[in-house]
Design an enzyme around this catalytic site. Sequence first.
Site, PDB file in Angstrom:
ATOM      1  N   ASP A 491      -6.234   5.920  -3.967  1.00 17.93           N
ATOM      2  CA  ASP A 491      -6.548   6.022  -2.536  1.00 17.93           C
ATOM      3  C   ASP A 491      -8.036   6.233  -2.313  1.00 17.93           C
ATOM      4  OD1 ASP A 491      -6.341   8.513  -3.751  1.00 17.93           O
ATOM      5  OD2 ASP A 491      -5.818   9.535  -1.892  1.00 17.93           O
ATOM      6  N   ARG A 495     -12.564  12.744  -3.887  1.00  8.10           N
ATOM      7  CA  ARG A 495     -12.028  14.108  -3.763  1.00  8.10           C
ATOM      8  C   ARG A 495     -10.976  14.398  -4.831  1.00  8.10           C
ATOM      9  NH1 ARG A 495      -9.246  12.452   1.788  1.00  8.10           N
ATOM     10  NH2 ARG A 495      -7.258  11.667   1.020  1.00  8.10           N
ATOM     11  N   ASP A 496     -10.415  15.582  -4.777  1.00  9.61           N
ATOM     12  CA  ASP A 496      -9.408  15.960  -5.771  1.00  9.61           C
ATOM     13  C   ASP A 496      -8.078  15.316  -5.417  1.00  9.61           C
ATOM     14  OD1 ASP A 496      -8.996  17.346  -3.467  1.00  9.61           O
ATOM     15  OD2 ASP A 496      -8.715  19.311  -4.385  1.00  9.61           O
ATOM     16  N   GLU A 497      -8.040  14.003  -5.566  1.00  6.32           N
ATOM     17  CA  GLU A 497      -6.826  13.268  -5.258  1.00  6.32           C
ATOM     18  C   GLU A 497      -6.736  12.027  -6.161  1.00  6.32           C
ATOM     19  OE1 GLU A 497      -5.819  13.108  -1.204  1.00  6.32           O
ATOM     20  OE2 GLU A 497      -3.944  12.116  -1.609  1.00  6.32           O
ATOM     21  N   ASP A 504      -0.931   2.546   0.277  1.00  6.33           N
ATOM     22  CA  ASP A 504      -2.309   2.079   0.293  1.00  6.33           C
ATOM     23  C   ASP A 504      -2.406   0.761  -0.478  1.00  6.33           C
ATOM     24  OD1 ASP A 504      -2.056   4.952   0.606  1.00  6.33           O
ATOM     25  OD2 ASP A 504      -4.220   5.110   0.541  1.00  6.33           O
ATOM     26  N   TRP A 557       5.943   3.406   1.787  1.00  4.81           N
ATOM     27  CA  TRP A 557       5.366   3.840   0.509  1.00  4.81           C
ATOM     28  C   TRP A 557       6.301   3.354  -0.596  1.00  4.81           C
ATOM     29  CZ3 TRP A 557       3.167   5.450   4.737  1.00  4.81           C
ATOM     30  CH2 TRP A 557       1.863   5.946   4.700  1.00  4.81           C
ATOM     31  N   GLU A 761     -11.508   6.230   5.343  1.00  8.02           N
ATOM     32  CA  GLU A 761     -10.091   6.590   5.412  1.00  8.02           C
ATOM     33  C   GLU A 761      -9.606   6.631   6.864  1.00  8.02           C
ATOM     34  OE1 GLU A 761      -9.388  10.573   3.997  1.00  8.02           O
ATOM     35  OE2 GLU A 761      -7.263  10.155   3.643  1.00  8.02           O
ATOM     36  N   HIS A 782     -11.848   4.604   1.263  1.00  7.54           N
ATOM     37  CA  HIS A 782     -10.401   4.368   1.202  1.00  7.54           C
ATOM     38  C   HIS A 782     -10.212   2.902   1.585  1.00  7.54           C
ATOM     39  CE1 HIS A 782      -8.315   8.216   0.879  1.00  7.54           C
ATOM     40  NE2 HIS A 782      -7.197   7.684   1.347  1.00  7.54           N
TER      41      HIS A 782
END
Length: 908
Positions: A491, A495-497, A504, A557, A761, A782
């Site tokens: 995505d 960041r912490d992702e 997506d 999703w 995003e 994103h």
Amino acid sequence: MTGTGSPSATLAPYGLRCDHRAEPLGLDAAAPLLSWRLASGRRGDAPAAYRVRVRVAGGAADGTEVWDSGQVADPAAVGALYAGEPLRPRTRYRWTVTVTAEDGAAGEAESWFETGMGAPTGWTASWITHDRTALDVVDAPEEGVLAIPDHGLEPAIRLRRAFETAAAPVRARLYVTAKGLYEVRVNGVRAGDAELAPGWTDYRDRIEYQTYDVTALLRAGGNVLAATIADGWWSGFTGFDARRSGAHYGTFPELLAELHLTHADGATEVIATGADWLTARGPVRYADLLMGECHDLRRETPGWDRPDPPAATAEALAGWLPAQVTGDGHDLLIASVAQPVRAVRELPAVSVTRDPDGRHLVDFGQNFAGRVRLTARGLARGDRVVIRHAETLDDDGRIYTANLRTAAATDVLVAGDAAEAVFEPGFTYHGFRYAEVSGLESLDAADVTGVVLHSDTPWAGAFACSDPAVERLHRNIEWGQRSNFVSVPTDCPQRDERLGWLADAQVFLPTACLNADVAAFFDGWLREVRGAQSADGCFTNVAPRLAGVADEGAPGWGDAGVLVPWHLYTVYGDERVLERNLDAMCAWVDFVHRHNPDLVWSRRVGPHYADWLALAPTPRDVVATAYFARSAELTARAAEVLGRGETARRYGSLAEHVRKAFGERFVTADGRVEGDTQTAYLLALAFDLLPAALVPRAAARLAELVEAAGPGVTTGFLGVGLIAPVLDAHGRADLAHALLRRTEAPSWLSPLRHGATTVWERWDGYTDERGFQAAAMNSFNHYALGSVGEWLYQGVAGLGQAPDSAGYRELLIRPRPGGLTAASASYESVRGTVRTAWTREDGAFRLQVTVPPGASATVVVPTPDPGGVREGGVPAAEAPGVRIIAAEPGALRCHVTSGEYRFTAEAH
Ligand code: BGC
């Protein structure tokens, strides 16, 4: 590989691929797809037949033919599944394809592929790591040195094995992987160029290995095989819940490698990881994908990876510990199927200035995923150079890191004795445009470089047009793809992702497929999607799956498990993607059906993200039920392609019933869809959920809503990719253009006013009135909102595929000029190069089209005077290869065979 993409007089195969990769090394498939593209300088040229021959290359069996397809009469073919003798492991094969045109002229091209380790039983290596219970010599703390915050991480491990070989081998292959990340070196030289290898899979089920040709690195006498391993996705911080070490996959990295040497006399030797390796904690004090990396040069042991290290290093090596063997399981090993992540390009620093606190501020001019390479000068032992990364600056001109959440994204160099050092971390990456550098007196722009990392999917598309802002948008979309195709489709890179979110990927896929050849990349990822599916058929929201995260797929999703294979099939024409996924697709649709027998999907909706980040929210059941119908429909179509009639009928009838339920429940007699939002109509129209009589009304209502919003867009992730194509399909390309070129927020172009170099995003990531959106979720990189990219190719430039075509056999060239004066696109399809370029100048509309051999196209030339359209200087009706279909109001529709065409017409 021989053959080129430039048109030759006769039919010429080029761009040869084996399982969608050029010259793959280390392939484990039993029956790979051998494919080719076609070029020709002759209009109407078309293949009639092909012949593929495969021979062993090298070794005792050199030249032995293992397969001859014979002459196969198939004008549609641009590939053949290998059907010869069983492929042997660790063997190179040379293959040629000869394509014969309808008039008998033949073109030929050659390529190769090489098999890997084959069955897991072929491996002998053990998994090894460092014995953490022992305190080794290099690990002793140095006096007077400040502790470096390490986030609770541990140093990367170095491993080494010295060996002798009587003669330089004629062939050397390294088969290697890690739980964690590895970098391997042979006699001091790095093997291969893969970054962040072995890549991210659900390591509990699958671990990919890579193959490197290291023949040139070995020599007679003493040799050293050496490696560094670090946490990576295996045992580092992974995902959004700031957990590491055992939380997801494992606790500590491990290495597995086999070096296979073949000598001139045919003799072979294998050097494998085992108890005879030596290990130590190295100078990389920690390395983590989210936190960053720290190199302590005081602990460097130069020459550690060579057979002849200097005395001080030799002394240090004497203190290394025997490797700890952790196991010898090989069952999970599989050859990697996609292109690896590579350092694909370098960005020079655009400027180096000082921030308000006097720190160096480097601007690379482009938001991207990768890292900084920096030459530090004027160092004294123990000095620390700290690099922090950010996508943007705050209003005071300092780096803005709040949106990175807990990702420290900080790299640290601790100086050793040398006054100058080059630093580039090897086991982390960041998403950034700016780097803040502290700890150096001075910093020249020439001393910093941005190193761009991404999965090295071959670039396949190009787009240009007369509006520089739209071109910038296209570039931002491309950069969103580059930044987020890092081993898996993520995505965001900052960041912490950085997770493989399914929606997506699903919404961006049509755009991604036009920008690059992502066939192999998504094939690998789909394995993770299937692997994450629960026993009762439920797909997840993210893949690879994370251990300990309950994850039931939300509408749109989970449906990616159906939509992605289907779309890949339509683009690449390779039915195997449907074969591999059909059972999982059926299981998912059954899961939704089982829990929603009334055919309105309202139960088992996972975290239901609906039309995520929409400005006008669409009712959840509307979104869900639309996707239920779509997944059932595409599952039916996939079954039909595979000749599974009974399955096709079952899911086709289910789709029909869900559509009916959708209509009864959510659609009024005058065509209003519940929620009355853009996305409600987009889903209903794009997924064909409305009775024919209501379609014009729904399309008109959609147009009204778009107009009422500005014209503007109010969709979230699930509607955004559909809006331009659906408006266009229903006669409102004018509105699609209005949305595309709108510059006030919310719009695709408004971020450009804030200097955006990637797609954001959120529609309102930063606004003049408010400044930054909430830091908790505000990525500037994103790709989901960049899904409009598909329409830039298909609508603006007019380069598309006909609705029922697969593998670009039948094209639809239908440019939508809007208010632009020129646009062009090219795309390297599985069949060959497709090109469109149009201009509108001095009252004339000119359109150039290239259709690859074996394909044909419907071309729609926009003009107020369809009768006056000319091709190549003669009336279109008389031009060779052109057949008029119809003069429509405002356009001439014709059909063309392969070749290059130049249409001229009166412009609108
Ligand atoms: C991610 C998305 C994802 C979403 C699910 C976010 O945190 O960044 O892109 O699809 O969660 O709603």
